[in-house]
Design an enzyme around this catalytic site. Structure first.
Site, mmCIF file in Angstrom:
data_model
loop_
_atom_site.group_PDB
_atom_site.id
_atom_site.type_symbol
_atom_site.label_atom_id
_atom_site.label_comp_id
_atom_site.label_asym_id
_atom_site.label_seq_id
_atom_site.Cartn_x
_atom_site.Cartn_y
_atom_site.Cartn_z
ATOM 1 N N ASP A 67 0.820 -1.217 0.000
ATOM 2 C CA ASP A 67 0.000 0.000 0.000
ATOM 3 C C ASP A 67 0.852 1.264 0.000
ATOM 4 O O ASP A 67 2.085 1.199 0.112
ATOM 5 C CB ASP A 67 -0.970 -0.002 1.205
ATOM 6 C CG ASP A 67 -0.264 -0.301 2.537
ATOM 7 O OD1 ASP A 67 0.979 -0.375 2.560
ATOM 8 O OD2 ASP A 67 -0.965 -0.453 3.551
ATOM 9 N N ASP A 136 -7.009 -1.708 14.472
ATOM 10 C CA ASP A 136 -8.418 -2.006 14.168
ATOM 11 C C ASP A 136 -8.565 -3.318 13.383
ATOM 12 O O ASP A 136 -9.627 -3.611 12.840
ATOM 13 C CB ASP A 136 -9.081 -0.834 13.416
ATOM 14 C CG ASP A 136 -8.475 -0.575 12.023
ATOM 15 O OD1 ASP A 136 -7.516 -1.297 11.639
ATOM 16 O OD2 ASP A 136 -8.953 0.340 11.328
ATOM 17 N N HIS A 138 -6.908 -4.220 10.631
ATOM 18 C CA HIS A 138 -6.734 -4.161 9.168
ATOM 19 C C HIS A 138 -5.428 -4.796 8.720
ATOM 20 O O HIS A 138 -4.457 -4.859 9.477
ATOM 21 C CB HIS A 138 -6.869 -2.730 8.638
ATOM 22 C CG HIS A 138 -5.729 -1.809 8.943
ATOM 23 N ND1 HIS A 138 -5.917 -0.472 9.210
ATOM 24 C CD2 HIS A 138 -4.389 -1.991 8.999
ATOM 25 C CE1 HIS A 138 -4.754 0.112 9.399
ATOM 26 N NE2 HIS A 138 -3.807 -0.786 9.292
ATOM 27 N N GLU A 143 -9.471 -1.355 5.584
ATOM 28 C CA GLU A 143 -10.120 -0.935 6.827
ATOM 29 C C GLU A 143 -11.388 -1.759 7.093
ATOM 30 O O GLU A 143 -11.879 -2.442 6.181
ATOM 31 C CB GLU A 143 -10.471 0.557 6.725
ATOM 32 C CG GLU A 143 -9.260 1.466 6.582
ATOM 33 C CD GLU A 143 -8.422 1.568 7.853
ATOM 34 O OE1 GLU A 143 -8.418 0.631 8.682
ATOM 35 O OE2 GLU A 143 -7.745 2.598 8.023
HETATM 36 C C1 GLP Z 1 -0.410 0.936 8.421
HETATM 37 C C2 GLP Z 1 -0.069 0.033 7.256
HETATM 38 C C3 GLP Z 1 -0.279 -1.437 7.582
HETATM 39 C C4 GLP Z 1 0.423 -1.763 8.897
HETATM 40 C C5 GLP Z 1 -0.144 -0.894 10.000
HETATM 41 C C6 GLP Z 1 0.469 -1.192 11.354
HETATM 42 O O1 GLP Z 1 -1.766 1.150 8.546
HETATM 43 N N1 GLP Z 1 -0.844 0.358 6.099
HETATM 44 O O2 GLP Z 1 0.230 -2.235 6.535
HETATM 45 O O3 GLP Z 1 0.257 -3.117 9.202
HETATM 46 O O4 GLP Z 1 0.117 0.465 9.656
HETATM 47 O O5 GLP Z 1 1.612 -0.412 11.555
HETATM 48 P P1 GLP Z 1 2.601 -0.608 12.781
HETATM 49 O O6 GLP Z 1 3.397 -1.822 12.467
HETATM 50 O O7 GLP Z 1 3.436 0.629 12.783
HETATM 51 O O8 GLP Z 1 1.779 -0.771 13.995
#
Ligand code: GLP
Length: 260
Positions: A67, A136, A138, A143
């Site tokens: 993404d 959440d 995802h 989402e």
């Molecule tokens: C973002 C990314 C996800 C990732 C999430 C968690 O939303 N799009 O791919 O898994 O963050 O991030 P973190 O690892 O910093 O908690």
């Protein structure tokens, strides 16, 4: 789905990197699915260490990132392009032409998303997809209420994600509101999935993803439908799992299990 409850972030990162390296060792021209966020940083550090010290070779590897934020130029220090180059790509030997990251600045998102899906197919599909998880539930930017059959497309970020990611920006208003993301359906087509999570703030999402019903409200729960998923988590992220002891028991009893 196999859950590996690890003693530390370092251990889960090492084990997850080992799972990815295993795919590369059996298929040097593997297609890797890359993830961003703070959690996979340890995994990337470990892959870089293997590249430097153990000659893990990426010269034939192709990558597809999950993404990107919409509207951030690739030079923005919070763009996922920038993140990937700084934390991984510039430290290993993947040819630049083999790197694919969704564009957050294209003039035609629909055409770009179709091309991205097509390109994954042309490259033979993703062999191993690395994943984090949002608080959440995802995966990528899918989402809550994202279709479990969704493909690469634009998504409006949920408030919880904007709040979570605000820590990386000067202020919450600077967090982009839209993302371009592989869909849940795209992710489920990868041959193997490796998810990493650590910390208490992921415990609820992890419990729902592994043990809850499959629901678009927690898009990571769709991983239950995939035949080959390894989940590497620390004790804090595992703390709300009902079957936590069973997962450790499975690992302890593995050496004596009948060979497939
Ligand atoms: C973002 C990314 C996800 C990732 C999430 C968690 O939303 N799009 O791919 O898994 O963050 O991030 P973190 O690892 O910093 O908690």
């Amino acid at each position: 789905m196999e859950a590996f409850v690890c003693r530390s972030y370092e251990e889960l990162s090492r084990k997850a990197a080992f799972a990815v390296a295993n795919v590369l060792n059996t298929k040097p021209n593997a297609v890797l699915g890359m993830a961003t966020g703070s959690t996979p940083l340890g995994l990337y550090q470990e892959l870089v260490r293997m590249h430097e010290e153990e000659s893990l070779d990426f010269s034939q590897v192709t990558t597809f990132n999950l993404d990107e934020y919409v509207g951030l130029p690739v030079t923005h220090d919070q763009s996922y392009h920038y993140f990937m180059h700084e934390n991984f790509f510039k430290k290993v030997n993947i040819p630049n032409s083999n790197i694919h990251i969704p564009s957050g600045t294209t003039s035609n998102y629909q055409a770009f998303c179709q091309w991205y899906e097509q390109r994954i197919k042309e490259c033979g599909g993703i062999d191993v997809q690395i994943l984090g998880i949002g608080s959440d539930g995802h995966i990528a930017f899918n989402e809550p209420t994202s279709s479990l059959a969704s493909r690469t497309r634009l998504k409006t970020l949920a408030q919880q994600t904007i709040n979570d990611n605000a820590r990386f920006f000067d202020k919450a208003e600077d967090v982009p509101i839209y993302g371009i993301t592989m869909g849940v359906g795209t992710i489920l087509e990868a041959r193997k999935l490796v998810l990493v999570a650590n910390g208490e703030n992921k415990a609820d999402a992890i419990a729902k993803a592994i043990e809850g019903p499959v629901t678009s409200m927690i898009t990571a729960s769709a991983l239950q439908l995939h035949p080959d998923v390894d989940i590497f988590i620390d004790e804090a992220a595992a703390s709300r799992l009902q079957m936590r002891d069973y997962y450790t028991w499975i690992q302890a009893k593995k050496p004596g299990a009948p060979q497939l």
